[in-house]
Design a protein around this motif. Structure first.
Motif, mmCIF file in Angstrom:
data_model
loop_
_atom_site.group_PDB
_atom_site.id
_atom_site.type_symbol
_atom_site.label_atom_id
_atom_site.label_comp_id
_atom_site.label_asym_id
_atom_site.label_seq_id
_atom_site.Cartn_x
_atom_site.Cartn_y
_atom_site.Cartn_z
ATOM 1 N N UNK A 55 111.447 -80.347 -6.279
ATOM 2 C CA UNK A 55 112.424 -79.599 -5.490
ATOM 3 C C UNK A 55 112.016 -79.551 -4.025
ATOM 4 N N UNK A 56 110.768 -79.230 -3.738
ATOM 5 C CA UNK A 56 110.293 -79.181 -2.355
ATOM 6 C C UNK A 56 110.480 -80.524 -1.656
ATOM 7 N N UNK A 57 110.096 -81.582 -2.341
ATOM 8 C CA UNK A 57 110.217 -82.919 -1.767
ATOM 9 C C UNK A 57 111.668 -83.233 -1.409
ATOM 10 N N UNK A 58 112.567 -82.913 -2.306
ATOM 11 C CA UNK A 58 113.969 -83.248 -2.085
ATOM 12 C C UNK A 58 114.609 -82.351 -1.032
ATOM 13 N N UNK A 59 114.197 -81.095 -0.953
ATOM 14 C CA UNK A 59 114.691 -80.208 0.102
ATOM 15 C C UNK A 59 114.273 -80.717 1.480
ATOM 16 N N UNK A 60 113.033 -81.177 1.580
ATOM 17 C CA UNK A 60 112.526 -81.697 2.859
ATOM 18 C C UNK A 60 113.222 -83.012 3.209
ATOM 19 N N UNK A 61 113.448 -83.849 2.216
ATOM 20 C CA UNK A 61 114.181 -85.096 2.467
ATOM 21 C C UNK A 61 115.604 -84.810 2.938
ATOM 22 N N UNK A 62 116.150 -83.684 2.497
ATOM 23 C CA UNK A 62 117.510 -83.324 2.885
ATOM 24 C C UNK A 62 117.624 -82.687 4.249
ATOM 25 N N UNK A 63 116.505 -82.223 4.808
ATOM 26 C CA UNK A 63 116.578 -81.660 6.153
ATOM 27 C C UNK A 63 115.792 -80.389 6.389
ATOM 28 N N UNK A 64 115.324 -79.736 5.334
ATOM 29 C CA UNK A 64 114.491 -78.552 5.537
ATOM 30 C C UNK A 64 113.098 -78.955 6.002
ATOM 31 N N UNK A 65 112.393 -78.028 6.628
ATOM 32 C CA UNK A 65 111.017 -78.250 7.045
ATOM 33 C C UNK A 65 110.074 -77.661 5.993
ATOM 34 N N UNK A 66 108.833 -78.092 6.009
ATOM 35 C CA UNK A 66 107.862 -77.541 5.058
ATOM 36 C C UNK A 66 107.710 -76.036 5.232
ATOM 37 N N UNK A 67 107.863 -75.550 6.481
ATOM 38 C CA UNK A 67 107.687 -74.117 6.722
ATOM 39 C C UNK A 67 109.001 -73.341 6.682
ATOM 40 N N UNK A 68 110.071 -73.959 6.208
ATOM 41 C CA UNK A 68 111.342 -73.236 6.063
ATOM 42 C C UNK A 68 111.172 -72.112 5.043
ATOM 43 N N UNK A 69 111.801 -70.956 5.281
ATOM 44 C CA UNK A 69 111.609 -69.800 4.388
ATOM 45 C C UNK A 69 112.130 -70.063 2.973
ATOM 46 N N UNK A 70 111.393 -69.545 1.995
ATOM 47 C CA UNK A 70 111.789 -69.670 0.589
ATOM 48 C C UNK A 70 111.326 -68.417 -0.155
ATOM 49 N N UNK A 71 111.887 -68.226 -1.320
ATOM 50 C CA UNK A 71 111.474 -67.097 -2.162
ATOM 51 C C UNK A 71 111.602 -67.492 -3.622
ATOM 52 N N UNK A 72 110.726 -66.928 -4.433
ATOM 53 C CA UNK A 72 110.802 -67.059 -5.886
ATOM 54 C C UNK A 72 111.034 -65.662 -6.438
ATOM 55 N N UNK A 73 112.090 -65.501 -7.204
ATOM 56 C CA UNK A 73 112.378 -64.197 -7.818
ATOM 57 C C UNK A 73 112.343 -64.376 -9.330
ATOM 58 N N UNK A 74 111.353 -63.767 -9.943
ATOM 59 C CA UNK A 74 111.160 -63.856 -11.391
ATOM 60 C C UNK A 74 111.807 -62.670 -12.079
ATOM 61 N N UNK A 75 112.702 -62.935 -13.021
ATOM 62 C CA UNK A 75 113.360 -61.918 -13.845
ATOM 63 C C UNK A 75 113.915 -60.770 -12.987
ATOM 64 N N UNK A 76 114.783 -61.107 -12.082
ATOM 65 C CA UNK A 76 115.373 -60.113 -11.179
ATOM 66 C C UNK A 76 115.995 -58.961 -11.953
ATOM 67 N N UNK A 77 115.640 -57.753 -11.574
ATOM 68 C CA UNK A 77 116.115 -56.451 -12.091
ATOM 69 C C UNK A 77 115.538 -56.083 -13.456
#
Length: 253
Positions: free
Chosen positions: A171-193
């Motif tokens: 996912x990271x590789x493909x996001x960067x290939x699409x135009x995001x930077x390595x330092x672009x903000x991201x979040x992981x939310x596990x089992x929200x609520x």
């Protein structure tokens, strides 16, 4: 009658009032395994028959519906979040239509809404992003080529990515290939609520490392976009004193 009900993102009190009423009145409930909070099943009547679809095929689910309908019972198909997102409901509805079995849907709160609430996040900040892309990485089940991660990333809109926690390096590789930077903000939310929810702010380049360090391998949403940085954004025009609406006349400076 078969009723498809959205169970909400996790917390048992985030089901809709209508959905809870339907559960209480159900004769049969087919619920989506570990994805649905079992506390909701406690609202079912003592005589209610309960089936766990995690160990069932589509054909077995339909057979329960058919058998229940022949007996004049009310059946609830309880899906996680809102069934319209990755709920595999259309295939069930099509078969019910072929069999002339009536059905209806009760919406639920999607986990992408639950994730935003956990992060106190607005996905559509003026001047930052006014669109939300909900998608997933192609895995055991494919995603159409026209909906590749790279093509969506090129828009730099807010992205909420389902069902992809086990493929974060890709996912990271493909996001960067699409135009995001390595330092672009991201979040992981596990089992929200859920009671055991966890959130991790990171970057596009550190998604896999963050998940590995915190032993997150499933049941998480990935959020990508500048709305996570909580930096500069434009004030909403709707509540600006100079902005006129149907209900309020703006005051010029």
């Amino acid at each position: 009658m078969i009723r498809f009900v959205g169970a909400g993102p996790g917390a048992s009190d985030l089901i809709t009032v209508r959905g809870l009423k339907i559960i209480k009145e159900a004769d049969v409930i087919i619920y989506a395994g570990s994805l649905v909070n079992k506390e909701l099943l406690e609202y079912a009547g003592k005589e209610c028959q309960i089936f766990n679809s995690a160990v069932m095929t589509l054909e077995e689910v339909i057979q329960v519906m058919v058998d229940s309908e022949e007996k004049g019972l009310d059946t609830v198909r309880l899906h996680t979040g809102d069934p319209c997102l990755y709920g595999a409901v259309r295939e069930q509805m099509d078969i019910l239509e072929q069999k002339n079995i009536p059905y209806e849907s009760c919406p639920g709160v999607s986990s992408f809404c639950g994730a935003a609430s956990v992060l106190n996040l607005e996905y559509t900040l003026p001047g930052v992003s006014q669109s939300v892309v909900i998608t997933r990485v192609s895995g055991r089940t494919p995603v159409p080529d026209k909906e590749s991660i790279e093509s969506f990333a090129a828009h730099q809109a807010t992205m909420v990515i389902f069902l992809s926690t086990g493929m974060l390096e890709e996912l990271s590789k493909r996001l960067i290939e699409g135009g995001y930077q390595e330092d672009s903000p991201a979040a992981i939310v596990y089992k929200a609520t859920w009671k055991d929810e966890k959130t991790f702010l990171c970057t596009v380049g550190s998604l896999a490392m963050t998940a590995d360090e915190n032993k997150i391998s499933k049941t998480a949403l990935i959020i990508i976009g500048d709305v996570l940085s909580r930096g500069r954004y434009e004030r909403s025009q709707l509540y600006h004193p100079n902005f006129s609406t149907q209900f309020r006349k703006g005051v010029s400076e």
